[in-house]
Design a protein around this motif. Structure first.
Motif, PDB file in Angstrom:
ATOM      1  N   ARG A 173      -8.043  -3.559   2.121  1.00  0.00           N
ATOM      2  CA  ARG A 173      -7.067  -3.617   1.039  1.00  0.00           C
ATOM      3  C   ARG A 173      -5.716  -4.113   1.541  1.00  0.00           C
ATOM      4  NH1 ARG A 173      -7.200  -4.990  -3.706  1.00  0.00           N
ATOM      5  NH2 ARG A 173      -5.508  -6.292  -2.954  1.00  0.00           N
ATOM      6  N   HIS A 203      -6.035  -7.781   2.248  1.00  0.00           N
ATOM      7  CA  HIS A 203      -6.076  -8.512   0.979  1.00  0.00           C
ATOM      8  C   HIS A 203      -4.664  -8.659   0.406  1.00  0.00           C
ATOM      9  CE1 HIS A 203      -9.591 -10.067  -1.082  1.00  0.00           C
ATOM     10  NE2 HIS A 203      -9.014  -9.871  -2.243  1.00  0.00           N
ATOM     11  N   ASN A 204      -3.888  -7.582   0.465  1.00  0.00           N
ATOM     12  CA  ASN A 204      -2.489  -7.658   0.019  1.00  0.00           C
ATOM     13  C   ASN A 204      -1.730  -8.705   0.823  1.00  0.00           C
ATOM     14  OD1 ASN A 204      -2.991  -5.536  -1.734  1.00  0.00           O
ATOM     15  ND2 ASN A 204      -2.039  -3.986  -0.427  1.00  0.00           N
ATOM     16  N   THR A 248      -9.644   4.282   0.795  1.00  0.00           N
ATOM     17  CA  THR A 248      -8.461   4.479  -0.045  1.00  0.00           C
ATOM     18  C   THR A 248      -8.748   5.587  -1.048  1.00  0.00           C
ATOM     19  OG1 THR A 248      -9.162   2.909  -1.760  1.00  0.00           O
ATOM     20  CG2 THR A 248      -7.954   2.016   0.140  1.00  0.00           C
ATOM     21  N   GLN A 265       0.840  -1.196   0.000  1.00  0.00           N
ATOM     22  CA  GLN A 265       0.000   0.000   0.000  1.00  0.00           C
ATOM     23  C   GLN A 265       0.875   1.245   0.000  1.00  0.00           C
ATOM     24  OE1 GLN A 265      -3.006  -0.849  -0.342  1.00  0.00           O
ATOM     25  NE2 GLN A 265      -4.332   0.897   0.062  1.00  0.00           N
ATOM     26  N   GLU A 306      -6.479   2.273  -5.716  1.00  0.00           N
ATOM     27  CA  GLU A 306      -6.992   1.421  -4.639  1.00  0.00           C
ATOM     28  C   GLU A 306      -5.874   1.013  -3.692  1.00  0.00           C
ATOM     29  OE1 GLU A 306      -6.082  -1.276  -8.143  1.00  0.00           O
ATOM     30  OE2 GLU A 306      -7.203   0.600  -7.853  1.00  0.00           O
ATOM     31  N   ASN A 307      -4.631   1.017  -4.175  1.00  0.00           N
ATOM     32  CA  ASN A 307      -3.493   0.703  -3.298  1.00  0.00           C
ATOM     33  C   ASN A 307      -2.808   1.994  -2.846  1.00  0.00           C
ATOM     34  OD1 ASN A 307      -2.411   1.269  -5.875  1.00  0.00           O
ATOM     35  ND2 ASN A 307      -0.527   0.185  -5.369  1.00  0.00           N
ATOM     36  N   LYS A 331     -13.160  -4.660  -1.550  1.00  0.00           N
ATOM     37  CA  LYS A 331     -11.749  -5.008  -1.331  1.00  0.00           C
ATOM     38  C   LYS A 331     -10.806  -3.872  -1.703  1.00  0.00           C
ATOM     39  CE  LYS A 331     -10.784  -7.160  -5.823  1.00  0.00           C
ATOM     40  NZ  LYS A 331      -9.844  -6.101  -6.269  1.00  0.00           N
ATOM     41  N   ASP A 332     -11.299  -2.899  -2.447  1.00  0.00           N
ATOM     42  CA  ASP A 332     -10.461  -1.803  -2.927  1.00  0.00           C
ATOM     43  C   ASP A 332     -10.678  -0.481  -2.201  1.00  0.00           C
ATOM     44  OD1 ASP A 332      -9.274  -3.414  -4.877  1.00  0.00           O
ATOM     45  OD2 ASP A 332     -10.801  -2.934  -6.360  1.00  0.00           O
TER      46      ASP A 332
END
Length: 479
Positions: A377, A380-381, A360, A238, A266-267, A370-371
């Motif tokens: 996020r 999820h990563n 985000t 992120q 999103e990241n 998820k984003d």
């Protein structure tokens, strides 16, 4: 030879232990007063530090965060939040980013002080009446607490000195030095290109990417996002970026600036404004990064809980001006507006100063759960990175029931454990026939499908208060 008796032979345990990725490991790019370090070699290299002492020993430290930007993260992580480790990348090169200067010094009590920072001690020349003095014989040179060179004379009858030296020029570092690249002639990476060297060198997967003081530039932020989305081809992290508060100096200007400059990944966590603690000024991205680390640490190193509404060591919000800084007053309604524009801020409302915001930079244009939520996020990563680390040792193994069952059993047990810890609401892993056609299996391709549901942050607690007149009936009930 024939054997006689009873014996045991051990086989490796069929159930593997998952290799856990470092969910919130920050990799911070910037400049450091390398002249104060034990060695001048830590330039464009990932340096891992678990404490402030380790950081200062490897890279040097100065309170001048404008010129030496890595010091901000070192101060905040190790002194204020007491979290670590942190990976630092210094792009200030003493062989390239320097100038030559000279000065005259008055000697008092056999001491003279060069009142400037950034001096490369090995380049120092000391003269008295045009005669060059010898180090350790005629004088001893060392740094004081302010990073200035103190010359202690070992000889008598000296009232003035002439000095020549090379001095670091941190002001010459540009956004291009942070972005970096690959040098064909030397075969070396610089700047953000070094993100791909962190795991091979340290065996730790980056979780957060920062460049305080530089990430407010759209080009730097764009490269940070791109590099964080594909580390060593397989891993994801992120990026934490700051809005330029000189341009977006009020909360009403932030969303336009964010969208105009494409801080919409999103990241990507987009932060505004700056944070103040006494005379110190921090970029909010470093505060949020340390808060993410601290929250994960408090949850057994799991990253599923949001940093929002968690305390921050600060006393005010600030924006940059041409002459200095202006203080910002931000109410909950204004902070909520920023949050709904995909911007993370800080709020002093109930319980002191706290991080405020879950979205985000992708929000509100993107609505995929998820984003859009920062903790989802990041989790999820982390899940994806851990799956890669754990299944990597199965690559090139023979496709068959043993490999299939080992992956299913190992990952199912891990996912079940995460559910028990509250890290996931639910999760499962499947090996499905429709995902694995014979043609793919014949080509050496095997697929496992993971279903996960991370907990979203309870950012809107709706308490319904209603007047109930029926309670008046209690007046007619005898005691």
């Amino acid at each position: 030879m024939a054997r006689h008796g009873s014996r045991v032979r051990e086989n490796p345990t069929s159930l593997s232990v998952p290799v856990v990725a470092t969910a919130t490991l920050p990799v911070v790019f910037g400049t450091a007063p390398i002249n104060l370090a034990e060695t001048l070699e830590n330039v464009n290299k990932p340096v891992l530090a678990y404490s402030f002492g380790e950081y200062a020993k490897a890279l040097g430290y100065s309170d001048d965060w404008k010129n030496y930007t890595l010091g901000e993260m070192a101060d905040l992580a190790f002194r204020q939040f007491n979290v670590g480790p942190v990976v630092f990348v210094n792009v200030l090169d003493p062989d390239k980013h320097k100038i030559n200067e000279n000065a005259s010094l008055k000697v008092e009590n056999k001491k003279g002080v060069i009142e400037t920072e950034g001096i490369l001690l090995k380049s120092l020349e000391v003269l008295n009446n045009d005669t060059e003095l010898k180090s350790d014989k005629d004088y001893i040179a060392s740094f004081n607490e302010d990073g200035q060179v103190v010359i202690a004379l070992l000889i008598d009858n000296v009232t003035t000195l002439e000095v020549k030296y090379d001095k670091l020029t941190p002001e010459s570092i540009t956004n291009n030095h942070i972005i970096g690249g690959y040098d064909i002639n030397t075969g070396k990476n610089t700047g953000l290109e070094l993100l791909n060297t962190v795991f091979p060198k340290l065996s730790m997967v980056p979780g957060l990417v920062l460049a305080p003081g530089f990430s407010k530039d759209p080009t730097v932020a764009a490269v940070m996002k791109a590099k964080a989305s594909s580390i060593n081809t397989y891993f994801k992290a992120q990026s934490l970026d700051d809005v330029n508060t000189l341009e977006a100096n009020t909360y009403t200007k932030v969303n336009e600036w964010k969208n105009k400059n494409n801080y919409t990944g999103e990241n990507e966590v987009v932060c505004w404004p700056l944070a103040g603690l006494g005379d110190k000024v921090y970029h909010l991205s470093t505060h949020i990064a340390c808060r993410i680390m601290k929250t994960a640490y408090e949850n057994g190193d799991f990253p599923h809980e949001s940093p929002s509404n968690k305390s921050l060591p600060m006393t005010k919000l600030l924006v940059k001006t041409k002459d200095g800084y202006d203080e910002v007053d931000l109410g909950p309604d204004q902070a909520e507006l920023l949050n709904n524009q995909g911007i993370t801020t800080a709020l002093n409302f109930i319980g002191g100063w706290r991080a405020w915001g879950n979205y985000t930079g992708a929000y509100p244009a993107n609505t995929d759960v998820k984003d859009i939520f920062t903790p989802v996020r990041i989790t999820h990563n982390w899940l994806g990175n851990t799956i890669i680390l754990t299944t990597w040792n199965k690559v090139d193994g023979p496709i068959g029931k043993r490999l299939r069952d080992n992956v299913l059993d190992t990952m199912s047990m891990w996912l079940n454990g995460l559910q028990g810890e509250g890290v996931l609401i639910g999760a499962r892993v499947e090996f499905r026939e429709e995902d694995n056609p014979i043609t793919d299996l014949n080509s050496g391709i095997i697929r496992f499908r993971y279903y996960v549901a991370e907990p979203t942050p309870a950012q809107d607690i709706d308490n319904i208060l209603e007047f109930d007149a029926n309670y008046y009936k209690t007046l007619f009930i005898s005691d």
